[in-house]
Design a protein around this motif. Structure first.
Motif, PDB file in Angstrom:
ATOM      1  N   UNK A   3       0.846  -1.189   0.000  1.00 53.43           N
ATOM      2  CA  UNK A   3       0.000   0.000   0.000  1.00 53.43           C
ATOM      3  C   UNK A   3       0.881   1.238   0.000  1.00 53.43           C
ATOM      4  N   UNK A   4       0.313   2.330  -0.504  1.00 50.51           N
ATOM      5  CA  UNK A   4       1.079   3.563  -0.641  1.00 50.51           C
ATOM      6  C   UNK A   4       0.291   4.760  -0.134  1.00 50.51           C
ATOM      7  N   UNK A   5       1.046   5.799   0.238  1.00 46.28           N
ATOM      8  CA  UNK A   5       0.485   7.125   0.483  1.00 46.28           C
ATOM      9  C   UNK A   5       0.675   7.901  -0.808  1.00 46.28           C
ATOM     10  N   UNK A   6      -0.331   8.580  -1.273  1.00 43.05           N
ATOM     11  CA  UNK A   6      -0.192   9.436  -2.446  1.00 43.05           C
ATOM     12  C   UNK A   6       0.283  10.808  -1.960  1.00 43.05           C
ATOM     13  N   UNK A   7       1.434  11.220  -2.435  1.00 41.88           N
ATOM     14  CA  UNK A   7       1.981  12.523  -2.055  1.00 41.88           C
ATOM     15  C   UNK A   7       2.268  13.328  -3.315  1.00 41.88           C
ATOM     16  N   UNK A  12       4.417   6.891  -1.792  1.00 38.64           N
ATOM     17  CA  UNK A  12       5.379   6.497  -0.768  1.00 38.64           C
ATOM     18  C   UNK A  12       4.834   5.237  -0.106  1.00 38.64           C
ATOM     19  N   UNK A  13       5.611   4.141  -0.114  1.00 37.01           N
ATOM     20  CA  UNK A  13       5.106   2.889   0.468  1.00 37.01           C
ATOM     21  C   UNK A  13       4.860   3.010   1.974  1.00 37.01           C
TER      22      UNK A  13
END
Length: 93
Positions: A3-7, A12-13
């Motif tokens: 899963x990732x953070x959308x920045x 960013x994992x």
């Protein structure tokens, strides 16, 4: 699948701790599925009862036994064996 953070700098994992926390959140949500289904069924039942409340009044034009039986079945819905996963909704007279 990671899963990732959308920045603004791209994806960013998740860290291992974030993955663990997210897994716990998802498990808690799934564990509450029956509670949510029961609340929805009770809301629908309450609406159906409210729509027939007038028939239970002493001065109602008709107090048919069928309506009384229907309202009793609605009130007893949560006592059904497989509630809330399987609900046998009574048919209004």
């Amino acid at each position: 699948m990671t899963r990732h953070h959308a920045t603004s700098n791209g994806n960013v994992p998740f860290t291992a701790a974030e993955e663990t926390a997210r897994d716990a959140e998802e498990a808690a949500y799934l564990a509450g599925a029956d509670d949510r289904a029961a609340a929805e069924a009770r809301d629908k039942r309450n609406q159906l009862l409210a729509s027939t409340d007038w028939t239970a009044m002493a001065d109602a034009p008709t107090q048919a036994a069928e309506m009384t039986a229907y309202r009793t079945l609605l009130r007893n819905l949560p006592a059904q064996a497989d509630f809330p996963t399987t609900i046998n909704w009574p048919t209004a007279p």
